[in-house]
Motif scaffolding. Structure first.
Motif, short mmCIF file in Angstrom:
data_model
loop_
_atom_site.label_atom_id
_atom_site.label_comp_id
_atom_site.label_asym_id
_atom_site.label_seq_id
_atom_site.Cartn_x
_atom_site.Cartn_y
_atom_site.Cartn_z
N TYR A 1 10.42 4.13 5.69
CA TYR A 1 9.76 4.29 6.82
C TYR A 1 9.15 5.80 6.87
O TYR A 1 10.10 6.76 6.61
CB TYR A 1 10.27 4.11 8.26
CG TYR A 1 10.55 2.57 8.31
CD1 TYR A 1 11.71 2.10 7.96
CD2 TYR A 1 9.47 1.78 9.10
CE1 TYR A 1 11.81 0.50 8.12
CE2 TYR A 1 9.83 0.49 9.43
CZ TYR A 1 10.77 -0.12 8.97
OH TYR A 1 10.97 -1.41 9.38
N PHE B 1 1.04 7.74 13.19
CA PHE B 1 1.24 6.55 12.42
C PHE B 1 2.70 6.20 11.95
O PHE B 1 3.26 7.30 11.12
CB PHE B 1 0.24 6.58 11.31
CG PHE B 1 -1.13 6.67 11.30
CD1 PHE B 1 -1.86 7.94 11.72
CD2 PHE B 1 -2.09 5.67 11.47
CE1 PHE B 1 -3.20 8.03 12.01
CE2 PHE B 1 -3.36 5.57 11.79
CZ PHE B 1 -3.90 6.88 11.99
N ARG C 1 4.34 4.20 8.85
CA ARG C 1 4.05 3.50 7.50
C ARG C 1 5.47 3.13 6.82
O ARG C 1 6.31 3.86 7.04
CB ARG C 1 3.64 4.44 6.52
CG ARG C 1 2.19 4.77 7.05
CD ARG C 1 1.05 5.65 5.98
NE ARG C 1 1.81 6.90 6.22
CZ ARG C 1 2.05 7.70 4.96
NH1 ARG C 1 1.47 7.62 3.95
NH2 ARG C 1 2.42 9.09 5.24
N LYS D 1 1.82 -0.04 1.19
CA LYS D 1 2.41 0.23 2.29
C LYS D 1 1.68 -0.36 3.39
O LYS D 1 0.29 -0.40 3.61
CB LYS D 1 2.51 1.76 2.65
CG LYS D 1 3.21 2.59 1.67
CD LYS D 1 3.34 4.12 2.37
CE LYS D 1 4.21 4.82 1.32
NZ LYS D 1 3.52 5.49 0.39
N ALA E 1 0.70 0.27 7.72
CA ALA E 1 0.77 1.19 8.78
C ALA E 1 0.23 0.64 9.88
O ALA E 1 -0.48 -0.25 10.39
CB ALA E 1 -0.08 2.05 8.24
N SER F 1 -2.18 -0.08 2.67
CA SER F 1 -2.85 0.61 1.47
C SER F 1 -2.22 0.55 0.20
O SER F 1 -0.80 0.09 0.28
CB SER F 1 -2.48 2.24 1.95
OG SER F 1 -0.95 2.59 1.95
N ARG G 1 -7.64 1.35 0.63
CA ARG G 1 -7.07 1.10 2.16
C ARG G 1 -7.92 0.05 2.86
O ARG G 1 -9.07 0.22 3.14
CB ARG G 1 -7.14 2.68 2.61
CG ARG G 1 -6.58 2.58 3.85
CD ARG G 1 -6.82 3.75 4.83
NE ARG G 1 -8.24 3.99 5.35
CZ ARG G 1 -8.85 4.75 5.76
NH1 ARG G 1 -8.13 6.11 6.34
NH2 ARG G 1 -9.99 4.79 6.47
N THR H 1 -0.08 11.11 0.63
CA THR H 1 -0.85 10.94 2.29
C THR H 1 -2.32 11.02 2.09
O THR H 1 -3.05 10.72 2.79
CB THR H 1 -0.21 11.97 3.19
OG1 THR H 1 1.38 11.56 2.94
CG2 THR H 1 -0.76 11.53 4.54
N GLU I 1 -4.07 7.88 1.38
CA GLU I 1 -3.72 6.87 2.26
C GLU I 1 -4.32 7.09 3.48
O GLU I 1 -4.71 5.86 3.94
CB GLU I 1 -1.92 6.74 2.36
CG GLU I 1 -1.37 6.24 1.24
CD GLU I 1 0.27 6.46 1.40
OE1 GLU I 1 0.94 6.35 0.66
OE2 GLU I 1 0.66 5.94 2.58
#
Lengths: 223, 191
Positions: free
Chosen positions: A40, A74, A76, A84, A86, A107, A120, B187, B190
């Motif tokens: 996480y 968020f 995730r 992942k 989210a 994603s 995404r 990140t 994403e």
């Protein structure tokens, strides 16, 4: 320098000077990500938008104003080798109006030989007393590639390119297209800086296409 | 509200305690002028005529120098200790380039030890005397006096968690060691 960048944005947006709306501004973003338990991750995002020019021409007078400020969170979770899930919440202040947005996303990130590729998929729902509810389904792909060589390492420059397609429903349907091009730099400890152009077009199937161009800069921090 | 925000910010900046052997590696791009002469001479004597990128690496074993580049159509990573003396040569290979029995042994081990796995990268690793390593690089074939191992980076699933590990296997595919990899942040692609 700002005037040169605004001129470039204006030229990009000058597709057809009839029945167009233009908005040019800046879009600073800050992301702070922390590892939670096991797979996480928690990410906080701060974003604000400033409008420099707005009207029927991209070249009308410059008039700086703060348009909105967003704070998002968020969570995730890694659910596969490359994927992942989210869940997120955003709180927006725009003028005197408050907006609440709930986000669900998936994603998929692939590390290829010479670049990284991200897909995404997002659904979001936005609620506010100022407007009727807005529902969106979004798909974006992003490429991240080194400026030189085969890998992106610390203290190296990279390029990020992306396109996003958004289906919108708010009283009636709409479609939005976004494209992003930026240059980034990797600092130690997985910190990244990005600077680039974020172009958006919506109301595509109406008589008045809305073009938006933002000078975008982002800071990704992972303490 | 301010109190809650302070707790949230402090929590975000907490140090995570990690368990198990971890591959700690920090790489920094350097210029050729910062590389020990012995390392530069090794590359020159190996007849590598392609430009190599040089890195200084700090890992759990100490400081080293690494030359990376594509030579004879394969990605080469040539590692030197801090004095510039050769440590090993690693050449990236495809799964299908491994001997069938070696690949089967590696995959049997991973499927036995973990709930799921996916091989991301395989490198053949050559260690031995500098003169034999140079001869091997020039010819593209392993000298008989060079030791061969396989270094594999794999995604694994264990106890419901997904992780990246770097494994070392012998030439026959027998397990030797494993290090957990701390992955680069993605990140920015994403979000």
């Amino acid at each position: 320098m700002i005037r040169i960048l605004i001129a470039i944005l204006g030229i990009c947006l000058s597709v057809n000077l009839q029945s167009q709306i233009y908005k040019i501004g800046t879009l600073p973003q800050l992301y702070i990500t922390s590892q939670l338990y096991k797979d996480y991750l928690l990410t906080f995002k701060l974003e604000s938008r400033q409008i420099i020019n707005e009207g029927e021409s991209p070249f009308s007078s410059i008039n700086f104003k703060q348009e909105r400020s967003d704070i998002s969170a968020f969570i995730r979770k890694r659910v596969g080798f490359n994927s992942k899930l989210a869940l997120g919440y955003m709180h927006r202040l725009q003028g005197k109006d408050l907006y609440h947005r709930w986000t669900q996303g998936l994603s998929l990130i692939y590390k290829k030989k010479y670049f990284n590729l991200g897909h995404r998929f997002l659904c979001d729902q936005t609620y506010s007393k100022a407007e009727s509810a807005k529902y969106r389904f979004r798909y974006r792909y992003t490429l991240e590639l080194p400026f030189k060589g085969q890998e992106i390492n610390t203290k190296e420059i990279f390029i990020k390119l992306g396109n996003e397609y958004i289906s919108v429903w708010q009283d009636e349907g709409d479609f939005e297209f976004r494209t992003l091009a930026c240059i980034g730099y990797v600092l130690p400890s997985n910190t990244k800086l990005e600077l680039g152009i974020d172009y958006r077009a919506n109301q595509i199937f109406t008589d008045q296409i809305a073009h938006q161009g933002y000078l975008y800069f982002a800071f990704y921090l992972k303490p | 509200m301010r109190h809650i925000l302070s707790i949230v910010i402090l929590y975000l900046f907490q140090i995570n305690i990690l368990q198990g052997q971890i591959k700690f590696e920090k790489e920094k791009r350097i210029k050729e002028k910062d590389v020990p002469e012995a390392a530069l001479n090794f590359i020159k004597d190996s007849n590598i005529d392609k430009a190599m990128k040089w890195y200084q690496e700090i890992n759990q074993s100490g400081t080293s120098f690494e030359a990376k580049g594509i030579y004879m159509h394969s990605k080469h990573s040539i590692e030197f200790n801090k004095s510039g003396h050769i440590e090993d040569v690693e050449i990236e290979v495809e799964r299908k380039q491994l001997p069938i029995k070696t690949l089967a042994s590696i995959e049997n081990y991973l499927s036995r030890e973990y709930e799921a796995f996916k091989l991301k990268k395989i490198q053949k690793q050559w260690t031995g005397k500098a003169e034999f390593l140079k001869a091997s690089i020039k010819s593209g074939q392993k000298h008989p006096d060079i030791q061969l191992n396989y270094e594999c980076v794999a995604f694994i699933k264990s106890d419901g968690e997904y992780r990246s590990y770097e494994f070392l296997f012998s030439a026959n595919g027998d397990y030797k060691s494993a290090f957990k990899i701390i992955e680069d942040s993605r990140t920015n692609i994403e979000f």
